[in-house]
Design a protein around this motif. Structure first.
Motif, short mmCIF file in Angstrom:
data_model
loop_
_atom_site.label_atom_id
_atom_site.label_comp_id
_atom_site.label_asym_id
_atom_site.label_seq_id
_atom_site.Cartn_x
_atom_site.Cartn_y
_atom_site.Cartn_z
N ASP A 86 0.42 -1.15 0.54
CA ASP A 86 0.44 -0.12 -0.05
C ASP A 86 0.78 1.19 -0.10
N LEU A 87 1.81 1.19 0.69
CA LEU A 87 3.16 2.26 0.80
C LEU A 87 3.25 2.77 -0.60
N LEU A 88 4.05 1.64 -1.22
CA LEU A 88 4.24 2.04 -3.50
C LEU A 88 3.38 1.86 -3.77
N GLU A 89 1.94 2.48 -3.64
CA GLU A 89 0.97 3.30 -5.02
C GLU A 89 1.75 3.80 -5.30
N ASP A 90 1.45 4.23 -6.51
CA ASP A 90 1.88 5.39 -7.69
C ASP A 90 0.78 5.93 -7.37
N SER A 91 1.25 7.65 -7.27
CA SER A 91 0.19 8.62 -7.86
C SER A 91 -0.74 8.37 -8.97
N PRO A 92 -1.83 8.40 -9.43
CA PRO A 92 -2.86 8.54 -10.06
C PRO A 92 -3.16 10.01 -10.87
N LEU A 138 1.60 19.67 -1.24
CA LEU A 138 0.44 19.70 -1.97
C LEU A 138 -0.31 18.69 -1.61
N ALA A 139 1.16 17.49 -1.98
CA ALA A 139 0.20 16.32 -1.53
C ALA A 139 -0.60 15.66 -0.10
N TYR A 140 0.45 16.88 1.21
CA TYR A 140 -0.12 16.77 2.12
C TYR A 140 -1.72 17.29 2.97
N SER A 141 -1.58 18.29 1.52
CA SER A 141 -3.02 19.47 1.81
C SER A 141 -4.11 18.63 0.74
N GLY A 142 -4.27 18.06 0.10
CA GLY A 142 -5.38 16.96 -0.22
C GLY A 142 -5.83 15.46 0.12
N LEU A 143 -5.37 15.35 1.51
CA LEU A 143 -5.53 14.29 1.92
C LEU A 143 -6.37 15.12 3.03
N GLN A 194 -7.01 3.11 6.70
CA GLN A 194 -6.78 3.13 4.99
C GLN A 194 -7.81 1.98 4.59
N GLU A 195 -8.45 1.09 4.74
CA GLU A 195 -8.81 0.01 4.03
C GLU A 195 -10.32 0.86 3.60
N SER A 196 -10.85 1.89 5.03
CA SER A 196 -11.70 2.65 4.82
C SER A 196 -11.83 3.50 3.48
N CYS A 197 -10.09 4.20 3.30
CA CYS A 197 -9.75 5.58 2.36
C CYS A 197 -9.90 4.59 1.05
N LYS A 198 -9.35 3.49 1.53
CA LYS A 198 -9.13 2.53 -0.30
C LYS A 198 -10.48 2.61 -0.94
N LYS A 199 -11.55 2.11 0.50
CA LYS A 199 -12.91 2.17 -0.78
C LYS A 199 -12.99 3.17 -2.02
N ASN A 200 -12.84 4.21 -1.45
CA ASN A 200 -12.97 5.53 -1.96
C ASN A 200 -12.00 6.42 -3.40
N TYR A 201 -12.13 6.18 -4.40
CA TYR A 201 -11.64 6.91 -4.95
C TYR A 201 -10.94 7.72 -5.10
N ILE A 202 -11.87 9.43 -4.34
CA ILE A 202 -10.87 10.40 -4.27
C ILE A 202 -9.54 10.32 -3.30
N CYS A 203 -10.34 9.25 -2.25
CA CYS A 203 -9.40 9.19 -0.93
C CYS A 203 -7.90 8.27 -1.57
N ARG A 204 -8.04 7.72 -1.83
CA ARG A 204 -7.36 6.50 -2.31
C ARG A 204 -6.42 7.28 -3.29
N SER A 205 -6.70 7.88 -4.05
CA SER A 205 -5.42 8.31 -4.88
C SER A 205 -5.07 9.76 -4.01
N ARG A 206 -5.39 10.36 -2.81
CA ARG A 206 -4.80 11.09 -2.60
C ARG A 206 -3.57 10.97 -1.96
N LEU A 207 -4.12 9.56 -0.80
CA LEU A 207 -3.48 8.97 -0.01
C LEU A 207 -1.91 8.69 -0.82
N ALA A 208 -2.19 8.20 -2.45
CA ALA A 208 -1.66 7.82 -3.19
C ALA A 208 -0.29 8.83 -3.43
N ASP A 209 -1.22 9.81 -3.66
CA ASP A 209 -0.57 11.35 -3.97
C ASP A 209 0.67 11.50 -2.57
#
Length: 397
Positions: free
Chosen positions: A114-120, A283-288, A243-258
Motif C-alpha cells: 500500500d505504501l508503494l502505490e503510484d500517484s494517479p 500539495l499532496a499533504y493538503s490534498g488529504l 486505510q481500508e476505508s480510505c481505499k474504498k473511496n477513489y478520491i481518498c485512495r488517490s490522495r493517499l497514494a499521492d
C-alpha cells in the motif's frame, strides 16, 4: 543505482513501454477512455480488464484458474500500447472522481504494498519558490516576527475574495450549531477539499503551515481545518482499518497514494525527500484534508501530524500499522517541507534534480547538508542559521 524506500513504482517499471506511445503526452483518463471506447479492439480489452479487476471471471470467459489469469494478462498487455495505459488525472478537475475510477480500474490489480502505490495525478512540477514570489505574507525570516503568523495568514485570506469565499463555505458545515452538537462531517469534508483545491497555495499554505512561537499560534494553526468536526471522532479507529476505508473511496485512495509518492523520505537526499520537491509534498499533504484520512497537527509542541487513528488492537499487523502511522508522524520529508515554507526557502532549483546515487560523496554531502532542525520537538520553524541545507542552496541560486 536509484535508491529509496519506494523502490520501483509502476510508472518506472513501465516507462519503456509507455515512452513508445504516439505523441508521448499523457491524456487524462476520461479523454483516454473516450478514445479507447471508439476503437473496438481497445474497448473489448478494457472491458475485459475491468471485469478481471472486479473478479467476475465467469462474466467474460468460461475459462477458470490459470486460463482466466492469462486472459486478464493478455488484456493488460494489449492495453499497454494505448494512451489509456498511461493516463493520469488532475486534482480538482471537473470529472475527477470519474477519472480516478478509470485509473484504478487499470491499475489496482497491479499494486502491491500500500505504501508503494503510484500517484494517479499528473505531476504539477511546481516549486515553493514560485509561491514565495507571489505571497506577501511570507517574509524571508518570518520567525523573527513578534506577531502571530497564523493570525496574519487568516487576515490575508479574508482580504482575498477567493480565499474568503471558500473558507466561509467550509466554516459553516464544519461548525456545530447551538441546537445540534453534531456537525455534518460529509459536507464539512467536501467543503474542505474545495478550499484546498481552489484556493491559491500562497493563502491556503499560509494558514496551514504558518510558523509559530507560542501556543496561541499553534492552536490557531491546528484549528485551521476545524478539527472537532473534520478530524476528531468519539473513538480512534485502528489505522489499518482507516486505510481500508480510505481505499474504498477513489478520491481518498488517490490522495493517499499521492502523499506516499511525493512525501517519500530519503535520508541520502539534500532535502530528505526522494522527489527533492517540497511544493509537491505540501500539495499532496493538503490534498488529504477533507477525506477520511484527514491529518492534523497532533499537539502544540512539534510539527508532527497524524490522521485520527492509532495502532491499538493491531494484533499481528502491529508493525505494518506502525509503519503506516510513522509515515505521517515521523516523516522528515514532510517536516522539512513545512519548515521550508515557513523559512521562505526551497531545495536547489538552480540545477536539474538527479536521482540519488549510492556514492560515498553523495551520502556524506547529503548528511552534512540535511536540515536537522526538524528532528526537534520545537513547534517553531527554525531560522536560516538552523537550516544549513536550505540556507546554503538559497545563496547559490
Amino acid at each position: 543505482v536509484r535508491v529509496g524506500l519506494c523502490l520501483l513504482s509502476i510508472d518506472v517499471l513501465l516507462s519503456a513501454e509507455v515512452s513508445g506511445l504516439p505523441g508521448g503526452d499523457r491524456l487524462d483518463c476520461v479523454k483516454a477512455s473516450d478514445q479507447c471506447l471508439k476503437e473496438q479492439s481497445c474497448s473489448t480489452k478494457f472491458r475485459t480488464l475491468r471485469q478481471c479487476v472486479a473478479g467476475k471471471e465467469s462474466n467474460f470467459s468460461r475459462a477458470t484458474g490459470l486460463e482466466a489469469k492469462d486472459e486478464c494478462r493478455s488484456a493488460m498487455e494489449a492495453l499497454k500500447q494505448k494512451s489509456l495505459y498511461n493516463c493520469r488525472c488532475r486534482r480538482g478537475m471537473k470529472k475527477e472522481k470519474n477519472c480516478l475510477r478509470i485509473y484504478w480500474s487499470m491499475y489496482q490489480s497491479l499494486q502491491g504494498n500500500d505504501l508503494l502505490e503510484d500517484s494517479p495525478y499528473e505531476p504539477v512540477n511546481s516549486r515553493l519558490s514560485d509561491i514565495f514570489r507571489l505571497a506577501p505574507i511570507v517574509s524571508v525570516e518570518p520567525v523573527l516576527s513578534k506577531g502571530n503568523n497564523c493570525l496574519d495568514a487568516a487576515k490575508a485570506c479574508n482580504l482575498n475574495d477567493t480565499c474568503k469565499r471558500f473558507r466561509s463555505a467550509y466554516i459553516t458545515p464544519c461548525t456545530s450549531s447551538t441546537s445540534n452538537e453534531i456537525c455534518n462531517k460529509r459536507k464539512c469534508h467536501k467543503a474542505l477539499r474545495l478550499f484546498f483545491d481552489k484556493v491559491p497555495p500562497k493563502h491556503s499554505y499560509g494558514m496551514l503551515f504558518c510558523s509559530c512561537r507560542d501556543v496561541a499560534c499553534t492552536e490557531r494553526r491546528r484549528q485551521t481545518i476545524v478539527p472537532v468536526c473534520s478530524y476528531e471522532d468519539r473513538e480512534k479507529p485502528n489505522c489499518l482499518n482507516l486505510q481500508e476505508s480510505c481505499k474504498k473511496n477513489y478520491i481518498c485512495r488517490s490522495r493517499l497514494a499521492d502523499f506516499f509518492t511525493n512525501c517519500q523520505p530519503e535520508s541520502r537526499s539534500v532535502s530528505s525527500c526522494l522527489k527533492e520537491n517540497y511544493a509537491d509534498c505540501l500539495l499532496a499533504y493538503s490534498g488529504l484534508i477533507g477525506t477520511v484520512m484527514t491529518p492534523n497537527y497532533i499537539d502544540s509542541n512539534s510539527l508532527s501530524v497524524a490522521p485520527w487513528c492509532d495502532c491499538s488492537n493491531s494484533g499481528n499487523d502491529i508493525d505494518e500499522c506502525l509503519k503506516f502511522l510513522n509515515f505521517f508522524q515521523d516523516n522528515i520529508c514532510l517536516k522539512n517541507a513545512i519548515q521550508a515554507f515557513g523559512n521562505g526557502t526551497d531545495v536547489n532549483v538552480w540545477q536539474p534534480i538527479l536521482p540519488v546515487q549510492t556514492t560515498t560523496a553523495t551520502t556524506t554531502t547529503a548528511s552534512r547538508l540535511k536540515n536537522t532542525g526538524s528532528e526537534t520537538t520545537n513547534n517553531e520553524i527554525p531560522s536560516h542559521n538552523d537550516s544549513p541545507a536550505c540556507a546554503n542552496l538559497q545563496v547559490r541560486e
